[in-house]
Design an enzyme around this catalytic site. Structure first.
Site, PDB file in Angstrom:
ATOM      1  N   LYS A 107       9.876  17.567  -2.945  1.00 17.83           N
ATOM      2  CA  LYS A 107       8.593  17.564  -2.240  1.00 17.83           C
ATOM      3  C   LYS A 107       8.687  18.546  -1.089  1.00 17.83           C
ATOM      4  O   LYS A 107       9.778  18.851  -0.597  1.00 17.83           O
ATOM      5  CB  LYS A 107       8.278  16.168  -1.686  1.00 17.83           C
TER       6      LYS A 107
HETATM    7  P1  NAD Z   1      -6.603  15.330  -1.342  1.00 17.97           P
HETATM    8  O1  NAD Z   1      -6.275  16.058  -0.110  1.00 17.97           O
HETATM    9  O2  NAD Z   1      -7.316  16.007  -2.442  1.00 17.97           O
HETATM   10  O3  NAD Z   1      -7.419  14.001  -0.977  1.00 17.97           O
HETATM   11  C1  NAD Z   1      -7.001  13.061  -0.031  1.00 17.97           C
HETATM   12  C2  NAD Z   1      -8.207  12.186   0.257  1.00 17.97           C
HETATM   13  O4  NAD Z   1      -7.822  11.120   1.150  1.00 17.97           O
HETATM   14  C3  NAD Z   1      -9.347  12.935   0.959  1.00 17.97           C
HETATM   15  O5  NAD Z   1     -10.574  12.478   0.451  1.00 17.97           O
HETATM   16  C4  NAD Z   1      -9.160  12.520   2.415  1.00 17.97           C
HETATM   17  O6  NAD Z   1     -10.359  12.655   3.172  1.00 17.97           O
HETATM   18  C5  NAD Z   1      -8.743  11.091   2.222  1.00 17.97           C
HETATM   19  N1  NAD Z   1      -8.123  10.479   3.388  1.00 17.97           N
HETATM   20  C6  NAD Z   1      -7.231  11.025   4.254  1.00 17.97           C
HETATM   21  N2  NAD Z   1      -6.945  10.139   5.206  1.00 17.97           N
HETATM   22  C7  NAD Z   1      -7.645   9.018   4.934  1.00 17.97           C
HETATM   23  C8  NAD Z   1      -7.766   7.752   5.545  1.00 17.97           C
HETATM   24  N3  NAD Z   1      -7.082   7.466   6.649  1.00 17.97           N
HETATM   25  N4  NAD Z   1      -8.596   6.847   4.992  1.00 17.97           N
HETATM   26  C9  NAD Z   1      -9.297   7.140   3.872  1.00 17.97           C
HETATM   27  N5  NAD Z   1      -9.217   8.308   3.240  1.00 17.97           N
HETATM   28  C10 NAD Z   1      -8.407   9.230   3.771  1.00 17.97           C
HETATM   29  O7  NAD Z   1      -5.201  14.694  -1.861  1.00 17.97           O
HETATM   30  P2  NAD Z   1      -4.889  14.163  -3.304  1.00 17.97           P
HETATM   31  O8  NAD Z   1      -4.211  15.233  -4.065  1.00 17.97           O
HETATM   32  O9  NAD Z   1      -6.081  13.462  -3.848  1.00 17.97           O
HETATM   33  O10 NAD Z   1      -3.755  13.082  -2.959  1.00 17.97           O
HETATM   34  C11 NAD Z   1      -4.060  11.731  -2.631  1.00 17.97           C
HETATM   35  C12 NAD Z   1      -2.822  10.883  -2.842  1.00 17.97           C
HETATM   36  O11 NAD Z   1      -2.411  10.972  -4.203  1.00 17.97           O
HETATM   37  C13 NAD Z   1      -1.595  11.293  -2.028  1.00 17.97           C
HETATM   38  O12 NAD Z   1      -0.841  10.131  -1.714  1.00 17.97           O
HETATM   39  C14 NAD Z   1      -0.818  12.156  -2.995  1.00 17.97           C
HETATM   40  O13 NAD Z   1       0.561  12.226  -2.672  1.00 17.97           O
HETATM   41  C15 NAD Z   1      -1.061  11.390  -4.262  1.00 17.97           C
HETATM   42  N6  NAD Z   1      -0.846  12.152  -5.494  1.00 17.97           N
HETATM   43  C16 NAD Z   1      -1.489  13.339  -5.721  1.00 17.97           C
HETATM   44  C17 NAD Z   1      -1.295  14.005  -6.917  1.00 17.97           C
HETATM   45  C18 NAD Z   1      -2.033  15.275  -7.260  1.00 17.97           C
HETATM   46  O14 NAD Z   1      -1.899  15.731  -8.408  1.00 17.97           O
HETATM   47  N7  NAD Z   1      -2.808  15.847  -6.385  1.00 17.97           N
HETATM   48  C19 NAD Z   1      -0.419  13.495  -7.874  1.00 17.97           C
HETATM   49  C20 NAD Z   1       0.215  12.266  -7.621  1.00 17.97           C
HETATM   50  C21 NAD Z   1      -0.021  11.614  -6.428  1.00 17.97           C
END
Ligand code: NAD
Length: 419
Positions: A107
């Site tokens: 990561k």
């Molecule tokens: P992103 O940046 O696209 O979206 C994150 C979302 O969370 C946004 O809508 C943001 O406004 C919101 N957010 C941030 N702080 C917040 C809070 N305090 N309360 C409510 N909402 C809040 O990120 P993503 O890629 O969607 O990732 C989200 C999660 O999924 C993370 O934990 C990431 O590690 C995990 N993840 C992502 C992927 C991927 O392919 N992108 C894969 C596996 C896991």
């Protein structure tokens, strides 16, 4: 709650030790997995638009390369620090092992406030960060991908920077790229699609139907897509939220319209309106009276403080590490079905793996093929975890860790210690 208890790496170690005990492993059999293989901290100087120099702190961690090249996203967020990145890297090791793809875990992240930066500043930050971690990334070593606040464009800049410094195009150095430069069809939706497949798998096992209400925390790449695909499946999405606000509508929110609004509103839901929709707090969203709760934002959202108030009967962890260990114990005692992150959100890394395979072999697969292969991998992993859960009478989280650790520890034993 003390800060120490919320340290995500400590949380990961606690789970690891417990899973090792359940598997009957000796400490020597897995001690190497309690430590990341490699930790790189870099300074990333950027000349900002106002001419001032800012030095950002960046990280890239390899937790394990035992089962293959390290794999994991890059996060841009003010909360990024070494402990968080270490935990996220370790979770990637377990995730790749649960779904049985030939990768280890990595990561990266940069501590920054991307919403306050211009595109020009983000591009410079990305290019310099890529150059700084260059010695330890590459298609055979470590393959970054998008995570919170990074996207296809950021991956394109990383791919271009790496390629320029090598002198030839290296699309396989990152996944989650735009399709035009070697990205895979289906990758952008893959994590959300995997979450949807997981929801269908869990309700199938519990013999429930789709007449269910869902709340989703986080409306980005993962939460937004999961909400959309689940609403298309006939589920009622009654709550959604992001960093700007949380919204509730008993009859179900028009997810397509909310997504369209957020797209044109700097990715934020604030100000979104439809008849009957009300603004609530983020904690109220987590505690809504729904059948299924999907945390899809950041870690440590479900804690000792709010775990007793959570009313969902099923939680599907789309985010990484959204539940602290203490909250997990409370929810387990309350018989809440918890599908863990390392299984539920693995769809992204599975299609990243497909993207990398296409890049390395110069294949171009169509989207239906990718989606059906994704479903095959997710279904198989779910079955394996469910079986261990039933046979050993352990939580789904423990079962997923047992599957993952069993595979990684076995591979480690076969490889032995160098020299
Ligand atoms: P992103 O940046 O696209 O979206 C994150 C979302 O969370 C946004 O809508 C943001 O406004 C919101 N957010 C941030 N702080 C917040 C809070 N305090 N309360 C409510 N909402 C809040 O990120 P993503 O890629 O969607 O990732 C989200 C999660 O999924 C993370 O934990 C990431 O590690 C995990 N993840 C992502 C992927 C991927 O392919 N992108 C894969 C596996 C896991």
């Amino acid at each position: 709650m003390s800060k120490e208890k919320c340290n995500p790496y400590e949380n990961m170690l606690t789970m690891l030790d417990k899973a090792a005990e359940k598997l009957g492993l000796e400490y020597d059999d897995y001690v190497g997995l309690r430590y990341p293989e490699r930790e790189l901290t870099v300074s990333v100087p950027v000349e900002m638009d106002n001419g001032k120099k800012v030095i950002f702190q960046g990280y890239r961690i390899h937790h394990s390369s035992t089962r293959g090249p390290c794999k994991g996203g890059v996060r841009y967020h003010p909360s990024v620090d070494l402990e968080e990145v270490k935990a996220l890297a370790a979770w990637m090791t377990w995730k790749c092992a649960v779904v049985n793809i030939p990768y280890g875990g990595a990561k990266g992240g940069v501590k920054c406030e991307p919403e306050k930066m211009s595109e020009n500043e983000l591009r410079k930050l990305t290019r310099r960060y890529t150059a700084m971690i260059l010695p330890i990334i590459g298609p055979e070593k470590d393959i970054p991908a998008p995570d919170v606040n990074t996207n296809e464009q950021v991956m394109a800049w990383m791919m271009d920077t790496f390629s320029m410094l090598k002198g030839y195009a290296v699309p396989g150095v990152v996944t989650g790229k735009p399709v035009d430069i070697g990205g895979s069809l289906g990758r952008a939706e893959a994590t959300g699609r995997g979450v949807m497949i997981t929801v269908l798998n869990v309700i199938d096992k519990l013999k429930l139907d789709k007449n269910m209400s869902i709340a989703v925390q986080g409306f980005g790449n993962v939460g937004g897509v999961a909400a959309m695909l689940l609403s298309e499946q006939g589920f009622k999405i009654v709550g959604i939220s992001d960093a700007s606000c949380a919204l509730y509508k008993k009859e179900g929110i028009d997810i397509k319209s909310a997504l369209e609004y957020a797209k044109n509103n700097n990715r934020m839901l604030k100000g979104y309106e439809e008849e009957g929709i009300a603004e609530i707090t983020n904690n109220e969203l987590l505690c809504l009276d729904v059948d299924i709760l999907i945390p899809a934002a950041l870690e440590n959202q479900i804690t000792k403080k709010n775990a007793s108030d959570i009313r969902a009967k099923i939680i599907v962890e789309a985010a990484n590490g959204p539940t602290t260990n203490e909250a997990d114990e409370i929810l387990e005692k309350r018989n809440v079905i918890m599908v863990p992150d390392i299984l539920a959100n693995a769809g992204g890394v599975v299609v990243s793996y497909f993207e990398w395979v296409q890049n390395e072999q110069y294949f171009m697969w169509d989207e239906d093929y990718i989606n059906s292969k994704l479903k095959g991998v997710m279904d198989k992993a779910f079955e394996e975890v469910w079986k261990i859960h039933q046979e050993n009478n352990v939580s789904l989280r423990m079962a997923a860790y047992m599957v993952a650790l069993g595979r990684v520890a076995k591979a480690k034993k076969i490889r032995g210690i160098f020299p």
